[in-house]
Design an enzyme around this catalytic site. Structure first.
Site, mmCIF file in Angstrom:
data_model
loop_
_atom_site.group_PDB
_atom_site.id
_atom_site.type_symbol
_atom_site.label_atom_id
_atom_site.label_comp_id
_atom_site.label_asym_id
_atom_site.label_seq_id
_atom_site.Cartn_x
_atom_site.Cartn_y
_atom_site.Cartn_z
ATOM 1 N N TRP A 203 0.880 -1.169 0.000
ATOM 2 C CA TRP A 203 0.000 0.000 0.000
ATOM 3 C C TRP A 203 0.917 1.219 0.000
ATOM 4 C CZ3 TRP A 203 -1.664 -4.623 0.921
ATOM 5 C CH2 TRP A 203 -3.000 -4.944 1.113
ATOM 6 N N VAL A 240 1.663 -3.192 -6.412
ATOM 7 C CA VAL A 240 1.502 -1.935 -5.684
ATOM 8 C C VAL A 240 0.028 -1.571 -5.630
ATOM 9 C CG1 VAL A 240 1.801 0.564 -5.965
ATOM 10 C CG2 VAL A 240 3.786 -0.941 -6.075
ATOM 11 N N LYS A 241 -0.414 -1.186 -4.439
ATOM 12 C CA LYS A 241 -1.773 -0.661 -4.275
ATOM 13 C C LYS A 241 -1.681 0.844 -4.089
ATOM 14 C CE LYS A 241 -5.777 -0.490 -1.207
ATOM 15 N NZ LYS A 241 -6.293 -0.739 0.164
ATOM 16 N N GLN A 242 -2.501 1.582 -4.861
ATOM 17 C CA GLN A 242 -2.453 3.031 -4.791
ATOM 18 C C GLN A 242 -3.852 3.615 -4.942
ATOM 19 O OE1 GLN A 242 -1.465 5.904 -3.622
ATOM 20 N NE2 GLN A 242 0.633 5.471 -4.375
#
Length: 354
Positions: A203, A240-242
């Site tokens: 995150w 990737v978390k965005q």
């Protein structure tokens, strides 16, 4: 042949034309490594990841309705710690019981479920072999008084392995005074996870009071979130978390860091798909998958906002959506309906890279 396009257009309403027919011109599609059914074979397999990590990644891509597409639909429910259990579950008290969280992911045919050590551990023997578990190992907690914002470790990588998780997740608050410690902690944890055969999801969130001004919230700026993504890829996050970017110009307008005028004048036109594409560019042009956050529940508009986010993510070059509150803060069947409408975006072959 179009299978879900008409329904998606109806949900998007007046936004359908601008989102579905736009062509990115800042960073062209040809520069990207887009998601694909053979992502693990042709991309991840060429990295330094141990062989068991490839198996764990493939497990994610081989689960649920999006199996075989190269896209992911993940249910994250760590808000009981992050935002307090009362704030998160009062609308649907069934979710105080961890089994309902996992059941929601199963019945919505998600790629995986993400939650805390306690939540996943309490039902691991019943469900860990039925849907991939992703253990979130660090959290911010809101019981300390006065409230502070810091991601601290709640679980170890070994505990994730013991419960049968295929991946670990973690948050770094980039831009915060604590971020350098968090980078070191998470980098170490990700290295251990890879050694143990688990994939890693980061995150890449921003957190600094100075990033929010009277005019704009630069926590959602493409240039700042993009750089956070790049740092996440640097410590070998597999995914990737965005958050969805809404503006640009954080470095320029806040007068800090370093950037180039090209970022604002050439690479990132002011369009939501181009803004997200810059986030993908910072994920090594797609070599690290970008999944977008579904965001908070905003009421009756949740379905449209979720589908809109999915379209922006897919057309920008992202790898899927990680959607929680818009689903679990609604009645059980309605939550499934929202998740599966998001999945329809990734199943619809007529919706392509912009």
């Amino acid at each position: 042949m179009s299978k879900y396009l008409d329904d998606i257009k109806e949900i998007l309403g007046s936004d359908a034309d601008s989102l579905l027919n736009y062509t990115c011109w800042g960073i062209p599609t040809e520069m990207l490594t887009p998601p694909s059914p053979d992502f693990v074979d042709h991309l991840a397999a060429n990295t330094n990841r141990p062989i068991p990590v490839l198996r764990s990644l493939q497990t994610l891509f081989d689960t649920g309705r999006l199996k075989g597409t190269g896209y992911l639909s993940i249910l994250p429910v760590d808000q009981g710690v992050e935002h307090s259990a009362g704030a998160s579950f009062a609308l649907n008290p069934i979710y105080f019981d961890p089994e309902h969280i996992v059941r929601l992911a199963l019945e919505a045919k998600c790629s995986a479920v993400v939650s805390t050590l306690g939540v996943l551990g309490s039902v691991a023997r019943k469900y860990a072999h039925r849907i991939p578990f992703i253990l979130k190992i660090n959290h911010n907690e809101l019981l300390s008084y006065p409230n502070t914002y810091d991601q601290i470790l709640f679980a170890s990588v070994k505990q994730a392995q013991d419960m049968g998780a295929v991946a670990i997740g973690a948050t770094i608050y980039f831009g915060s005074p604590e971020s350098r410690r968090q980078i070191q902690e998470v980098s170490t944890a990700f290295h251990i996870a890879h050694e143990m055969g688990m994939a890693t999801i980061l995150w890449c969130y921003l957190r600094n009071k100075a990033f929010k001004t009277k005019e704009n919230d630069y926590h959602l700026a493409a240039d700042l979130t993009g750089q956070a993504n790049y740092l996440g890829a640097t410590i070998e996050a597999d995914i990737v978390k965005q958050k969805l970017p809404c503006i640009n110009g954080g470095f320029r307008d806040l007068h800090f860091g370093k950037t180039s005028p090209e970022v604002y004048d050439k690479l990132v036109p002011n369009n939501p798909i181009d803004l997200l594409r810059y986030q993908v560019a910072n994920c090594y042009m797609g070599r690290v998958g970008l999944i977008s956050s579904g965001g908070a529940s905003v009421g009756s508009n949740d379905l449209k906002e979720a589908v809109k986010t999915a379209v922006i993510n897919k057309r920008g070059g992202g790898m899927g959506l990680i959607l929680g509150r818009k689903a679990f803060q609604r009645p059980f069947r309605e939550g499934i309906h929202i998740i599966q409408n998001v999945q329809n975006v990734y199943l619809e072959k007529e919706i392509t890279l912009a």
